[in-house]
Design a protein around this motif. Structure first.
Motif, PDB file in Angstrom:
ATOM      1  N   VAL A  30     -17.072 -19.097   7.693  1.00 30.75           N
ATOM      2  CA  VAL A  30     -15.921 -19.495   6.873  1.00 30.75           C
ATOM      3  C   VAL A  30     -16.336 -19.832   5.448  1.00 30.75           C
ATOM      4  O   VAL A  30     -15.700 -19.401   4.485  1.00 30.75           O
ATOM      5  CB  VAL A  30     -15.174 -20.682   7.523  1.00 30.75           C
ATOM      6  N   PHE A  31     -17.412 -20.596   5.284  1.00 35.67           N
ATOM      7  CA  PHE A  31     -17.781 -21.118   3.964  1.00 35.67           C
ATOM      8  C   PHE A  31     -18.895 -20.343   3.275  1.00 35.67           C
ATOM      9  O   PHE A  31     -19.162 -20.572   2.089  1.00 35.67           O
ATOM     10  CB  PHE A  31     -18.157 -22.599   4.064  1.00 35.67           C
ATOM     11  N   GLY A  32     -19.575 -19.464   3.974  1.00 32.93           N
ATOM     12  CA  GLY A  32     -20.614 -18.640   3.367  1.00 32.93           C
ATOM     13  C   GLY A  32     -21.688 -19.464   2.677  1.00 32.93           C
ATOM     14  O   GLY A  32     -22.169 -20.468   3.206  1.00 32.93           O
ATOM     15  N   LYS A  33     -22.071 -19.036   1.471  1.00 39.77           N
ATOM     16  CA  LYS A  33     -23.120 -19.722   0.704  1.00 39.77           C
ATOM     17  C   LYS A  33     -22.755 -21.164   0.393  1.00 39.77           C
ATOM     18  O   LYS A  33     -23.635 -22.001   0.161  1.00 39.77           O
ATOM     19  CB  LYS A  33     -23.390 -18.977  -0.601  1.00 39.77           C
ATOM     20  N   CYS A  34     -21.477 -21.469   0.371  1.00 37.71           N
ATOM     21  CA  CYS A  34     -21.032 -22.836   0.067  1.00 37.71           C
ATOM     22  C   CYS A  34     -21.353 -23.809   1.196  1.00 37.71           C
ATOM     23  O   CYS A  34     -21.177 -25.013   1.053  1.00 37.71           O
ATOM     24  CB  CYS A  34     -19.540 -22.862  -0.235  1.00 37.71           C
ATOM     25  N   ASN A  35     -21.830 -23.290   2.333  1.00 33.08           N
ATOM     26  CA  ASN A  35     -22.224 -24.124   3.467  1.00 33.08           C
ATOM     27  C   ASN A  35     -23.724 -24.393   3.476  1.00 33.08           C
ATOM     28  O   ASN A  35     -24.250 -24.975   4.408  1.00 33.08           O
ATOM     29  CB  ASN A  35     -21.792 -23.458   4.787  1.00 33.08           C
ATOM     30  N   ASN A  36     -24.419 -24.037   2.413  1.00 31.90           N
ATOM     31  CA  ASN A  36     -25.864 -24.250   2.328  1.00 31.90           C
ATOM     32  C   ASN A  36     -26.197 -25.703   2.668  1.00 31.90           C
ATOM     33  O   ASN A  36     -25.707 -26.626   2.025  1.00 31.90           O
ATOM     34  CB  ASN A  36     -26.333 -23.920   0.905  1.00 31.90           C
TER      35      ASN A  36
END
Length: 135
Positions: A30-36
């Motif tokens: 769902v969040f892609g790179k923003c879930n790092n």
């Protein structure tokens, strides 16, 4: 006749988009790179808009210096150069999406600005991604 005044400010903050009730796989999907898990940052641009009547004595809708000081006290000092997930009470249980950040900022300012004024804001997370909230 109402007129709208606008004040632009900037703050820099890190965050991670994450739903703790989801699996790592679902968060990543769902969040892609923003879930790092190590977070990432943005240079947020905030435009605060107040609409009201012009005061015949001052010629102002609202004193811009007063608005600037309020934004600095309620927003910049609270969020600038912070990890929103770790360093703020507002986002320790709330996912710091641009939408949620805008709502939190609007509520902080609304508590300090008379309801005689219509309050709206635009929050730029990037040059091309932004949200608007008017309460």
């Amino acid at each position: 006749m109402k007129i709208t005044i606008c004040r632009k400010e900037q703050f820099n903050a890190a965050h991670r988009l994450h739903n703790p009730s989801w699996s790592d796989e679902q968060n990543a999907a769902v969040f892609g790179k923003c879930n790092n898990p190590n977070y990432h940052g943005h240079n947020y641009n905030l435009i605060v808009k107040l609409s009201g009547n012009v005061d015949p004595d001052t010629g102002y809708v609202y004193d811009m210096k007063r608005l600037s000081n309020l934004i600095k006290a309620e927003v910049i000092e609270r969020f600038d150069h912070k990890n929103l997930n770790l360093d703020t009470t507002e986002f320790n249980q709330l996912n710091p999406t641009a939408e949620n950040i805008a709502i939190v900022i609007w509520n902080l300012l609304r508590a300090k600005i008379s309801t005689d004024y219509d309050l709206g804001l635009t929050l730029y997370e990037t040059e091309r991604n932004f949200v608007e909230y008017n309460g």
